[in-house]
Structure formats: C-alpha cells, structure tokens
Design a protein around this motif. Structure first.
Motif, PDB file in Angstrom:
ATOM      1  N   PRO A  69      41.798  50.658  42.795  1.00 51.22           N
ATOM      2  CA  PRO A  69      41.002  51.058  41.631  1.00 51.22           C
ATOM      3  C   PRO A  69      40.296  49.874  40.963  1.00 51.22           C
ATOM      4  O   PRO A  69      40.788  48.753  40.986  1.00 51.22           O
ATOM      5  N   HIS A  70      39.152  50.176  40.373  1.00 48.31           N
ATOM      6  CA  HIS A  70      38.369  49.185  39.624  1.00 48.31           C
ATOM      7  C   HIS A  70      37.373  49.938  38.739  1.00 48.31           C
ATOM      8  O   HIS A  70      36.802  50.938  39.177  1.00 48.31           O
ATOM      9  N   TRP A  71      37.162  49.431  37.545  1.00 50.32           N
ATOM     10  CA  TRP A  71      36.277  50.103  36.583  1.00 50.32           C
ATOM     11  C   TRP A  71      34.844  50.232  37.087  1.00 50.32           C
ATOM     12  O   TRP A  71      34.085  51.080  36.629  1.00 50.32           O
ATOM     13  N   LYS A  72      34.435  49.358  38.057  1.00 52.27           N
ATOM     14  CA  LYS A  72      33.036  49.426  38.520  1.00 52.27           C
ATOM     15  C   LYS A  72      32.683  50.798  39.089  1.00 52.27           C
ATOM     16  O   LYS A  72      31.536  51.214  39.026  1.00 52.27           O
ATOM     17  N   PHE A  73      33.710  51.499  39.643  1.00 49.54           N
ATOM     18  CA  PHE A  73      33.432  52.828  40.202  1.00 49.54           C
ATOM     19  C   PHE A  73      33.164  53.870  39.114  1.00 49.54           C
ATOM     20  O   PHE A  73      32.557  54.895  39.384  1.00 49.54           O
ATOM     21  N   ASN A  74      33.641  53.629  37.918  1.00 50.96           N
ATOM     22  CA  ASN A  74      33.326  54.530  36.799  1.00 50.96           C
ATOM     23  C   ASN A  74      31.988  54.208  36.172  1.00 50.96           C
ATOM     24  O   ASN A  74      31.280  55.087  35.692  1.00 50.96           O
ATOM     25  N   MET A 127      41.781  49.455  32.642  1.00 46.17           N
ATOM     26  CA  MET A 127      40.619  48.671  33.087  1.00 46.17           C
ATOM     27  C   MET A 127      39.347  49.118  32.382  1.00 46.17           C
ATOM     28  O   MET A 127      38.493  48.292  32.050  1.00 46.17           O
ATOM     29  N   LEU A 128      39.216  50.411  32.158  1.00 47.01           N
ATOM     30  CA  LEU A 128      38.018  50.920  31.472  1.00 47.01           C
ATOM     31  C   LEU A 128      37.986  50.441  30.032  1.00 47.01           C
ATOM     32  O   LEU A 128      36.933  50.077  29.510  1.00 47.01           O
ATOM     33  N   ALA A 138      44.798  42.055  25.853  1.00 46.75           N
ATOM     34  CA  ALA A 138      46.093  42.158  25.169  1.00 46.75           C
ATOM     35  C   ALA A 138      46.069  43.315  24.170  1.00 46.75           C
ATOM     36  O   ALA A 138      47.013  44.113  24.098  1.00 46.75           O
ATOM     37  N   GLY A 139      44.977  43.425  23.415  1.00 42.25           N
ATOM     38  CA  GLY A 139      44.861  44.514  22.438  1.00 42.25           C
ATOM     39  C   GLY A 139      44.846  45.880  23.127  1.00 42.25           C
ATOM     40  O   GLY A 139      45.493  46.830  22.668  1.00 42.25           O
ATOM     41  N   ASN A 140      44.119  45.982  24.220  1.00 45.66           N
ATOM     42  CA  ASN A 140      44.048  47.252  24.945  1.00 45.66           C
ATOM     43  C   ASN A 140      45.395  47.623  25.556  1.00 45.66           C
ATOM     44  O   ASN A 140      45.796  48.786  25.552  1.00 45.66           O
ATOM     45  N   GLY A 178      42.325  44.579  37.863  1.00 44.20           N
ATOM     46  CA  GLY A 178      43.586  45.329  37.843  1.00 44.20           C
ATOM     47  C   GLY A 178      44.759  44.461  37.431  1.00 44.20           C
ATOM     48  O   GLY A 178      45.702  44.923  36.767  1.00 44.20           O
ATOM     49  N   GLU A 179      44.708  43.215  37.834  1.00 45.86           N
ATOM     50  CA  GLU A 179      45.813  42.306  37.545  1.00 45.86           C
ATOM     51  C   GLU A 179      45.787  41.880  36.081  1.00 45.86           C
ATOM     52  O   GLU A 179      46.836  41.689  35.466  1.00 45.86           O
ATOM     53  N   ILE A 180      44.603  41.758  35.505  1.00 42.53           N
ATOM     54  CA  ILE A 180      44.499  41.519  34.058  1.00 42.53           C
ATOM     55  C   ILE A 180      45.141  42.702  33.325  1.00 42.53           C
ATOM     56  O   ILE A 180      45.928  42.531  32.385  1.00 42.53           O
ATOM     57  N   ALA A 181      44.847  43.908  33.798  1.00 44.42           N
ATOM     58  CA  ALA A 181      45.384  45.119  33.149  1.00 44.42           C
ATOM     59  C   ALA A 181      46.899  45.197  33.289  1.00 44.42           C
ATOM     60  O   ALA A 181      47.620  45.356  32.299  1.00 44.42           O
ATOM     61  N   SER A 182      47.412  45.071  34.511  1.00 44.15           N
ATOM     62  CA  SER A 182      48.860  45.258  34.708  1.00 44.15           C
ATOM     63  C   SER A 182      49.652  44.137  34.041  1.00 44.15           C
ATOM     64  O   SER A 182      50.690  44.390  33.423  1.00 44.15           O
ATOM     65  N   THR A 183      49.153  42.919  34.126  1.00 40.96           N
ATOM     66  CA  THR A 183      49.892  41.788  33.548  1.00 40.96           C
ATOM     67  C   THR A 183      49.970  41.919  32.029  1.00 40.96           C
ATOM     68  O   THR A 183      51.021  41.681  31.425  1.00 40.96           O
TER      69      THR A 183
END
Ligand code: PBE
Length: 269
Positions: A69-74, A127-128, A138-140, A178-183
């Motif tokens: 997954p990646h936000w670019k597809f949205n 990610m979105l 961090a806020g998200n 994705g790694e920014i999001a999960s971490t």
C-alpha cells in the motif's frame, strides 16, 4: 545511444528511490532480465512522489519504482506494469524485527511489538493522513491510535497497566511512506504504555545492520520474502524475527494509467 523506447516518452529513465531499498536492486535485475535500455535515477520516496506529481500535472509519461500500500494510489490513477518474468515477486508481507536481547530487557514492550498487526487498509488510512499538508506523522499516529483504542488494546499484553512502562524504546526505520506510518503508530502506542521512544531514520542497509548489532531495539520495516531477502539472509543469525505485522504488500514498476503500455516488456518498444 537513445535510451528508452521510441513509443514511450519516458526518455530512458526510471525514477527510483534511496539506493539501499530492495526495490532498487530488484529494478537493476529487471533491467537485465528484460534487456531494458534505461537508467535508474536514485532519490528517495519523497523525490519519487514529487516527480510523479509533476509528470501527472502535465500528463507526461513517467515510470517509477512503486509499491503498495501507498497513498499515491489514492491520490492519482496509477497502475503496476505487468511483470511476466516475475522479477518483482508475488505479494509479500512486512515483518517486525527486534535486536537480540530486547525481549529480556523490555518484555512488555516486546510483547506489544510481537502482537502488533494491522491490515493494508489501516496503514493506508494513516498514510493518507500523512499525505495531507500541515500534519505531522506523530500527530496523525496519535490521532489514529486514539480513534482505534479497541484495536490497540488487543496488542497490549494482558494485565499490563497502561502508563506503567519504563525506559526508552529505540525504533529504527527508513523514511518510506508505510514505514513512517507504522513506526509512528507503534511509537504512539508505546508512549501510551508509558515508554519514551526514540525514532531513528536510517538507510535500509543501516537499519538492518543497526538491528543486528543492537544499536536500536526494533523495527517494523522488513519486506519479505523478496524485497529485503539479501539483508535478511545476511543478518538472520543476529536478529529476532517477530513475524508478520502486515500481509499483502507488492512492489514493481508503476505508471500513470494514461500511459498506454501495460507490461514491463513494452518499455523498449
Ligand atoms: N519499499 C517500501 C522498500 C520496502 C518498503 C518497497 C520501497 C524497499 O524497496 O526496500
């Protein structure tokens, strides 16, 4: 000699990301196996999506190293090019990897990291949020955690009192979307548990080296069995593999849908 094919307008370039990413070496292999006369432009996840956005704005052809997954597809209408030789592998999973000794040193934090598991739809949400200007990862992540406490609770060891955790958990990662999001999500959960966290953005090779050599505690970013195979095989004896935290990822070459080829094989035409 002219690079790239005559039919396409991508001028012999594939827009890549950071040199240590698995998808970069896989793309080198793809160039050889499909006999493609292309250069791979190194950069980062952020420069890749910026180039993609610019090309789409003027409806220019572009080929990027992409993954889901990646936000670019949205955000844009994109497609993976078919890969009839299977160079990019099947769908994969992402594993959580700890340093040896983390389990003994911080058993409850370890138990949470071991239980952490989510779906592509979850990470896509985060990610979105991260793709929105004016927000921070961090806020998200904090917001996502607070909105999903029932899910989060399932990852917490039984009987653990939230807020009672002590010490700092060091998280290594690469700044892929994705790694920014999960971490950041696991960091926010660890904070709710009472721990402090330290997020270390690294290159892919340094991340694998760092977890194997105990320079940080844990990471959520191991794309297996294909994308990070070389790193995994090299470090296997020196790491603690906690298994999958997400299934159903994919890597490959990605183009906007208006690009009228469908297969990697057509790139030289
Ligand atoms: N990626 C995202 C990474 C793993 C996560 C596909 C860019 C890579 O190629 O190593």
């Amino acid at each position: 000699a002219d690079k790239g094919g005559n039919k396409n307008q991508v001028v012999g370039k594939i827009i890549g990301i950071d040199p240590g990413a698995g998808i970069m070496s896989t793309t080198e292999t793809a160039l050889e196996e499909y006999d493609l006369n292309y250069d791979i432009v190194a950069g980062s996840g952020a420069t890749m999506t910026a180039a993609l956005g610019d090309a789409i704005e003027s409806e220019k052809w572009i080929v990027v190293t992409g993954w889901a997954p990646h936000w670019k597809f949205n955000k844009w209408d994109l497609k993976f090019l078919d890969d009839p030789k299977g160079i990019y592998g099947e769908t994969e999973q992402v594993n959580t990897i700890a340093r040896k000794g983390f389990k003994e040193d911080m058993p409850e934090a370890y138990a949470f990291m071991d239980a952490f598991h989510w779906d592509p739809a979850d990470i896509q949400q985060v990610m979105l949020m991260n793709a929105e200007k004016g927000t921070t990862p961090a806020g998200n992540a904090k917001k996502w955690v607070e909105d999903n406490m029932d899910r989060v609770q399932e990852w917490i060891p039984e009987g653990f009192e939230m807020g009672s955790g002590q010490g700092t958990v060091k998280l290594g990662y690469v700044e892929w979307a994705g790694e920014i999001a999960s971490t950041n999500v696991v960091s926010e959960v660890l904070k709710k548990m009472g721990y402090e966290t330290d997020l270390l953005p690294l290159g892919a090779a340094a991340m694998w080296q760092g977890v194997a050599e105990g320079e940080f505690d844990v990471m959520t970013s191991a794309w297996l069995p294909t994308t990070h195979k070389a790193y995994y095989d090299k470090r296997e004896a020196d790491i603690d593999d906690l298994g999958e935290n997400m299934k159903g990822t994919r890597i490959g070459l990605v183009v906007p849908k208006y690009v009228t080829i469908d297969s990697i094989e057509e790139l030289n035409e």
